[in-house]
Design a protein around this motif. Structure first.
Motif, PDB file in Angstrom:
ATOM      1  N   PRO A 116       0.811  -1.229   0.000  1.00 42.84           N
ATOM      2  CA  PRO A 116       0.000   0.000   0.000  1.00 42.84           C
ATOM      3  C   PRO A 116       0.841   1.275   0.000  1.00 42.84           C
ATOM      4  CG  PRO A 116      -0.902  -1.600   1.537  1.00 42.84           C
ATOM      5  CD  PRO A 116       0.427  -2.137   1.109  1.00 42.84           C
ATOM      6  N   GLU A 117       1.864   1.313   0.825  1.00 42.63           N
ATOM      7  CA  GLU A 117       2.732   2.490   0.870  1.00 42.63           C
ATOM      8  C   GLU A 117       3.492   2.655  -0.441  1.00 42.63           C
ATOM      9  OE1 GLU A 117       6.410   4.298   3.563  1.00 42.63           O
ATOM     10  OE2 GLU A 117       5.192   2.634   4.313  1.00 42.63           O
ATOM     11  N   ALA A 118       3.891   1.536  -1.054  1.00 43.26           N
ATOM     12  CA  ALA A 118       4.604   1.598  -2.334  1.00 43.26           C
ATOM     13  C   ALA A 118       3.715   2.193  -3.421  1.00 43.26           C
ATOM     14  CB  ALA A 118       5.092   0.214  -2.739  1.00 43.26           C
ATOM     15  N   VAL A 119       2.435   1.824  -3.422  1.00 48.11           N
ATOM     16  CA  VAL A 119       1.503   2.361  -4.417  1.00 48.11           C
ATOM     17  C   VAL A 119       1.393   3.878  -4.295  1.00 48.11           C
ATOM     18  CG1 VAL A 119      -0.938   2.451  -5.082  1.00 48.11           C
ATOM     19  CG2 VAL A 119       0.173   0.246  -4.698  1.00 48.11           C
ATOM     20  N   MET A 120       1.206   4.359  -3.077  1.00 50.35           N
ATOM     21  CA  MET A 120       1.096   5.808  -2.876  1.00 50.35           C
ATOM     22  C   MET A 120       2.378   6.513  -3.296  1.00 50.35           C
ATOM     23  SD  MET A 120      -1.972   6.254  -1.866  1.00 50.35           S
ATOM     24  CE  MET A 120      -1.785   8.011  -1.595  1.00 50.35           C
ATOM     25  N   ALA A 121       3.502   5.915  -2.998  1.00 48.52           N
ATOM     26  CA  ALA A 121       4.787   6.522  -3.350  1.00 48.52           C
ATOM     27  C   ALA A 121       4.995   6.537  -4.867  1.00 48.52           C
ATOM     28  CB  ALA A 121       5.922   5.780  -2.664  1.00 48.52           C
ATOM     29  N   LEU A 122       4.578   5.470  -5.547  1.00 46.56           N
ATOM     30  CA  LEU A 122       4.700   5.427  -7.009  1.00 46.56           C
ATOM     31  C   LEU A 122       3.791   6.453  -7.671  1.00 46.56           C
ATOM     32  CD1 LEU A 122       4.854   1.559  -7.476  1.00 46.56           C
ATOM     33  CD2 LEU A 122       6.639   3.180  -8.179  1.00 46.56           C
ATOM     34  N   TYR A 123       2.601   6.621  -7.119  1.00 45.84           N
ATOM     35  CA  TYR A 123       1.691   7.639  -7.649  1.00 45.84           C
ATOM     36  C   TYR A 123       2.323   9.023  -7.526  1.00 45.84           C
ATOM     37  CZ  TYR A 123      -2.548  10.450  -8.211  1.00 45.84           C
ATOM     38  OH  TYR A 123      -3.481  11.372  -8.644  1.00 45.84           O
ATOM     39  N   GLU A 124       2.874   9.323  -6.364  1.00 42.06           N
ATOM     40  CA  GLU A 124       3.523  10.618  -6.151  1.00 42.06           C
ATOM     41  C   GLU A 124       4.757  10.761  -7.040  1.00 42.06           C
ATOM     42  OE1 GLU A 124       2.299  12.989  -4.580  1.00 42.06           O
ATOM     43  OE2 GLU A 124       0.822  12.112  -3.227  1.00 42.06           O
ATOM     44  N   PHE A 125       5.506   9.670  -7.204  1.00 45.39           N
ATOM     45  CA  PHE A 125       6.717   9.714  -8.023  1.00 45.39           C
ATOM     46  C   PHE A 125       6.399  10.156  -9.445  1.00 45.39           C
ATOM     47  CE2 PHE A 125       9.536   7.790 -11.131  1.00 45.39           C
ATOM     48  CZ  PHE A 125      10.798   8.103 -10.650  1.00 45.39           C
ATOM     49  N   TRP A 126       5.413   9.519 -10.053  1.00 47.02           N
ATOM     50  CA  TRP A 126       5.115   9.846 -11.447  1.00 47.02           C
ATOM     51  C   TRP A 126       4.421  11.178 -11.595  1.00 47.02           C
ATOM     52  CZ3 TRP A 126       7.968   7.994 -14.903  1.00 47.02           C
ATOM     53  CH2 TRP A 126       8.411   6.664 -14.889  1.00 47.02           C
ATOM     54  N   ARG A 127       3.678  11.624 -10.574  1.00 49.03           N
ATOM     55  CA  ARG A 127       3.087  12.962 -10.664  1.00 49.03           C
ATOM     56  C   ARG A 127       4.186  14.023 -10.609  1.00 49.03           C
ATOM     57  NH1 ARG A 127       0.279   9.433 -11.007  1.00 49.03           N
ATOM     58  NH2 ARG A 127       1.053   9.768 -13.106  1.00 49.03           N
ATOM     59  N   CYS A 128       5.248  13.758  -9.855  1.00 50.43           N
ATOM     60  CA  CYS A 128       6.352  14.716  -9.752  1.00 50.43           C
ATOM     61  C   CYS A 128       7.249  14.696 -10.992  1.00 50.43           C
ATOM     62  CB  CYS A 128       7.201  14.411  -8.514  1.00 50.43           C
ATOM     63  SG  CYS A 128       6.378  14.729  -6.952  1.00 50.43           S
ATOM     64  N   HIS A 129       7.195  13.608 -11.759  1.00 51.80           N
ATOM     65  CA  HIS A 129       8.086  13.482 -12.911  1.00 51.80           C
ATOM     66  C   HIS A 129       7.351  13.585 -14.243  1.00 51.80           C
ATOM     67  CE1 HIS A 129      10.617  11.885  -9.693  1.00 51.80           C
ATOM     68  NE2 HIS A 129      11.636  12.196 -10.456  1.00 51.80           N
ATOM     69  N   GLU A 130       6.128  14.077 -14.209  1.00 52.89           N
ATOM     70  CA  GLU A 130       5.420  14.318 -15.456  1.00 52.89           C
ATOM     71  C   GLU A 130       6.047  15.503 -16.184  1.00 52.89           C
ATOM     72  OE1 GLU A 130       0.844  12.903 -14.765  1.00 52.89           O
ATOM     73  OE2 GLU A 130       1.448  14.844 -14.006  1.00 52.89           O
ATOM     74  N   GLN A 131       6.076  15.409 -17.495  1.00 47.41           N
ATOM     75  CA  GLN A 131       6.619  16.510 -18.276  1.00 47.41           C
ATOM     76  C   GLN A 131       5.706  17.723 -18.223  1.00 47.41           C
ATOM     77  OE1 GLN A 131       7.289  14.997 -22.225  1.00 47.41           O
ATOM     78  NE2 GLN A 131       9.141  13.899 -21.628  1.00 47.41           N
ATOM     79  N   ASP A 132       4.416  17.504 -18.201  1.00 50.42           N
ATOM     80  CA  ASP A 132       3.448  18.607 -18.185  1.00 50.42           C
ATOM     81  C   ASP A 132       2.648  18.550 -16.897  1.00 50.42           C
ATOM     82  OD1 ASP A 132       1.575  20.523 -18.558  1.00 50.42           O
ATOM     83  OD2 ASP A 132       0.599  19.590 -20.289  1.00 50.42           O
ATOM     84  N   PRO A 133       2.910  19.466 -15.933  1.00 56.38           N
ATOM     85  CA  PRO A 133       2.183  19.416 -14.666  1.00 56.38           C
ATOM     86  C   PRO A 133       0.709  19.735 -14.807  1.00 56.38           C
ATOM     87  CG  PRO A 133       3.483  21.425 -14.831  1.00 56.38           C
ATOM     88  CD  PRO A 133       3.866  20.568 -16.007  1.00 56.38           C
ATOM     89  N   TYR A 134       0.280  20.246 -15.984  1.00 56.41           N
ATOM     90  CA  TYR A 134      -1.126  20.572 -16.193  1.00 56.41           C
ATOM     91  C   TYR A 134      -1.792  19.569 -17.126  1.00 56.41           C
ATOM     92  CZ  TYR A 134       0.420  24.894 -14.102  1.00 56.41           C
ATOM     93  OH  TYR A 134       0.954  25.811 -13.243  1.00 56.41           O
ATOM     94  N   SER A 135      -1.180  18.381 -17.218  1.00 50.77           N
ATOM     95  CA  SER A 135      -1.731  17.342 -18.082  1.00 50.77           C
ATOM     96  C   SER A 135      -3.015  16.794 -17.494  1.00 50.77           C
ATOM     97  CB  SER A 135      -0.719  16.202 -18.251  1.00 50.77           C
ATOM     98  OG  SER A 135      -0.571  15.510 -17.034  1.00 50.77           O
ATOM     99  N   GLU A 136      -3.667  15.903 -18.260  1.00 51.36           N
ATOM    100  CA  GLU A 136      -4.910  15.298 -17.785  1.00 51.36           C
ATOM    101  C   GLU A 136      -4.701  14.529 -16.497  1.00 51.36           C
ATOM    102  OE1 GLU A 136      -7.186  13.148 -20.691  1.00 51.36           O
ATOM    103  OE2 GLU A 136      -6.356  14.359 -22.315  1.00 51.36           O
TER     104      GLU A 136
END
Length: 226
Positions: free
Chosen positions: A175-195
């Motif tokens: 469960p903690e890994a899932v939350m961390a992976l979600y945060e990881f990819w949100r922080c590494h998106e090229q476009d922070p205003y993407s869908e």
């Protein structure tokens, strides 16, 4: 293998559909579907429903016996998808939909192997992006999911998981890994205003738009049909 103690009615309908004798042998079961959809939502790329539905069907779009069954199952899948998305977006406590079992000591444990296998199927849909990321944190975050998801198919993982308590420890980390992976990819998106950055449900499907289930029909003629 344990049992999933409680699921909403829509999930029970979906479970019955996935475990029906009419389904292909390689059709996913409900905990694997939940893992797959979690991976789709966590990951770096938007993946169309038509693509992940083929994974659920074992490589092809699921076959339905009637329009009513199609609507019911697609509704259940999108209910699951949206509940996962809302939980992660709102940073609520995440719990994999996975069976549980009781140990000899009477403790309740989660059997997360199938769920993690489904998650890795989602990773495979965009393997170039997941595996091409050289950030040192990503491998560590994926580690417990990878170990459980590859059990039974990777000898090196099997040896690693033979250590006393290794399986239970990895499951507790999921469960903690899932939350961390979600945060990881949100922080590494090229476009922070993407869908990906929009709240689930903030974009409504128009009645004349293509149905998001990937059927090729207009929404009003498919999942949006009254």
């Amino acid at each position: 293998m344990g049992v999933i103690a409680f699921v909403p009615f829509a999930y029970r309908v979906l479970d019955e559909f996935l475990t029906s004798d009419a389904r292909p042998e390689d059709c996913l079961v409900i905990d694997e579907v939940h893992g797959l959809l979690t991976s789709v939502i966590c990951g770096p790329c938007i993946i169309s429903p038509s693509e992940w539905m083929q994974v659920i069907g074992g490589g092809e779009f699921p076959e339905f016996t009637s329009e009513a069954e199609a609507k019911e199952i697609i509704h259940a899948l999108f209910t699951m998808h949206n509940e996962i998305a809302e939980t992660l977006f709102e940073r609520r406590e995440f719990a994999p939909l996975a069976p549980t079992y009781r140990t000899d000591a009477g403790e309740t444990r989660m059997d997360a192997e199938g769920w993690c296998y489904g998650f890795l199927l989602g990773v495979d849909l965009r393997a170039d992006t997941w595996l091409g990321c050289e950030h040192p944190d990503l491998g560590a975050l994926l580690f417990p999911i990878t170990c459980l998801g590859l059990m039974g198919s990777d000898p090196e993982v099997e040896r690693l998981m033979e250590e006393p308590g290794a399986v239970e420890q990895a499951a507790e980390m999921v469960p903690e890994a899932v939350m961390a992976l979600y945060e990881f990819w949100r922080c590494h998106e090229q476009d922070p205003y993407s869908e990906r950055s929009r709240p689930p449900g903030s974009e409504k499907v128009g009645r004349n738009d293509p149905c998001p289930c990937g059927s090729g029909l207009k929404y009003k003629r498919c999942c949006g049909k009254a």
